[in-house]
Design an enzyme around this catalytic site. Structure first.
Site, short mmCIF file in Angstrom:
data_model
loop_
_atom_site.label_atom_id
_atom_site.label_comp_id
_atom_site.label_asym_id
_atom_site.label_seq_id
_atom_site.Cartn_x
_atom_site.Cartn_y
_atom_site.Cartn_z
N ASP A 43 4.63 4.36 1.91
CA ASP A 43 4.12 5.15 3.04
C ASP A 43 4.10 4.21 4.25
O ASP A 43 4.81 3.21 4.25
CB ASP A 43 2.75 5.75 2.70
CG ASP A 43 1.84 4.72 2.06
OD1 ASP A 43 1.72 3.63 2.64
OD2 ASP A 43 1.27 4.99 0.98
N LYS A 64 3.94 10.82 5.00
CA LYS A 64 3.76 12.12 5.65
C LYS A 64 5.00 12.96 5.45
O LYS A 64 6.11 12.46 5.38
CB LYS A 64 3.53 11.91 7.16
CG LYS A 64 2.24 11.17 7.47
CD LYS A 64 1.20 12.10 8.04
CE LYS A 64 -0.22 11.60 7.88
NZ LYS A 64 -0.56 10.38 8.55
N MET A 179 -11.05 2.75 5.61
CA MET A 179 -10.95 4.15 6.04
C MET A 179 -12.21 4.56 6.81
O MET A 179 -12.72 5.67 6.65
CB MET A 179 -10.74 5.09 4.84
CG MET A 179 -9.46 4.79 4.08
SD MET A 179 -9.31 5.72 2.55
CE MET A 179 -10.42 4.82 1.47
N1 SAH Z 1 -4.95 -0.60 -0.79
C1 SAH Z 1 -5.35 -0.94 0.55
C2 SAH Z 1 -6.38 0.04 1.08
C3 SAH Z 1 -5.88 1.47 1.18
S1 SAH Z 1 -7.02 2.55 1.96
C4 SAH Z 1 -5.83 -2.39 0.59
O1 SAH Z 1 -6.07 -3.00 -0.46
O2 SAH Z 1 -5.95 -2.92 1.69
C5 SAH Z 1 -6.47 2.52 3.63
C6 SAH Z 1 -7.37 1.66 4.46
O3 SAH Z 1 -7.09 0.29 4.25
C7 SAH Z 1 -7.23 1.83 5.95
O4 SAH Z 1 -7.93 2.96 6.40
C8 SAH Z 1 -7.86 0.56 6.45
O5 SAH Z 1 -9.26 0.63 6.37
C9 SAH Z 1 -7.40 -0.44 5.42
N2 SAH Z 1 -6.21 -1.21 5.81
C10 SAH Z 1 -5.07 -1.32 5.13
N3 SAH Z 1 -4.22 -2.16 5.74
C11 SAH Z 1 -4.86 -2.60 6.85
C12 SAH Z 1 -4.52 -3.50 7.90
N4 SAH Z 1 -3.36 -4.13 7.95
N5 SAH Z 1 -5.45 -3.73 8.86
C13 SAH Z 1 -6.63 -3.13 8.84
N6 SAH Z 1 -7.00 -2.25 7.87
C14 SAH Z 1 -6.13 -2.00 6.90
#
Ligand code: SAH
Length: 270
Positions: A43, A64, A179
């Site tokens: 994604d 999406k 999130m």
């Molecule tokens: N598996 C991911 C999280 C997925 S949920 C992990 O371990 O990071 C999606 C959320 O992850 C986003 O809403 C945000 O809060 C966070 N996120 C993921 N990548 C990010 C990034 N590069 N910078 C800031 N927040 C990030």
């Protein structure tokens, strides 16, 4: 022979975390699997620099759909099974770590229940990396001995909220919210009402390690206004707790520079 023997005609699905977005933070294993995979499902969360590295002819964006809404998880699950049954080795690439709020657990369950062999390839989660590159350690001998990683997606005013903000307010450790951009005012209020001091430091780290990373800081009282002033949007991580206040003392010498060296922290209102 012990255990289930995977069907030789089936491909393997690799649930691979991409890390927060800087391609140099991909694991060596993730890079190899991306090179070797017959097919990659991803994604937008791995970020533009990693998506640019993906083999165009073997990659499919399942984030999406054409009309803008999110591809249902059930469709992604089915696609993984379908590809593996065609004998393809598939990388399911997810932002951060594949088992932290990435629905990786649901995919693993679906694959197992359909007899598809899979491998989990852990990675650097944004929950720890985003604070880190902003100069914030999620634990610190003097400030926090625990860290909680929670979702900010739910409405904290709902009785059935799965996150116990009251209990979190009492732990005194670091809270990392994923999130959590949209509902920021709701959960900071919930923490304040549960007794967390109004001047508790908070940092927002948007697009951590992407070329246009932004960091904004405030307190549980001011951060919602700061968010609007700076224009912080998802994906961003919220870091709540005294550790967020330690950034100030190191930021001058912090060399993590993701293409936007300007300090974007807004002035606190008032
Ligand atoms: N598996 C991911 C999280 C997925 S949920 C992990 O371990 O990071 C999606 C959320 O992850 C986003 O809403 C945000 O809060 C966070 N996120 C993921 N990548 C990010 C990034 N590069 N910078 C800031 N927040 C990030």
């Amino acid at each position: 022979m012990e255990g289930a023997e995977p069907d030789a005609a089936l491909g393997t699905v690799y649930l691979v975390g991409s890390g927060p977005g800087d391609p140099e933070l991909l694991t060596v294993k993730a890079r190899r699997l991306l090179e070797e995979a017959d097919h990659v499902l991803h994604d937008k969360l791995p970020g533009p620099r990693i998506i640019d590295l993906l083999p165009e002819d073997r990659s499919e964006d399942v984030g999406k759909r054409a009309h803008g809404d999110r591809t249902p998880q059930s469709e992604i699950n089915e696609r993984l099974v379908e590809l593996a049954r065609e004998g393809k080795d598939v990388v399911r690439l997810k932002g951060g770590d594949s088992f932290v709020f990435g629905r990786g657990g649901e995919e693993a369950h679906h694959l197992a229940s359909h007899g598809i062999p899979f491998e989990v390839v852990p990675a650097v989660t944004s929950a720890i990396a985003a604070p880190g590159v902003a100069g914030i350690p999620v634990t610190h001998r003097d400030h926090a001995s625990t860290v909680s990683i929670v979702t900010g997606h739910e409405d904290p005013t709902k009785a059935e909220s799965a996150v116990n903000w009251e209990a979190l307010a009492e732990t005194g450790g670091t809270i990392v919210v994923l999130m959590g951009v949209t509902r920021l005012p709701q959960y900071t209020s919930a923490l304040h009402e549960a007794g967390m001091a109004a001047d508790t430091p908070v940092a927002l780290v948007e697009r951590a390690t992407w070329p246009n990373q932004q960091v904004a800081t405030g307190t549980i009282e001011t951060i919602a206004d700061v968010r609007d002033e700076v224009g912080i949007e998802p994906p961003a991580v919220t870091v709540i707790g005294d550790v967020a206040g330690t950034r100030e003392s190191v930021v001058e010498f912090l060399q993590n520079d993701y293409g936007n060296p300007a300090e974007t922290t807004a002035q606190e209102p008032g």
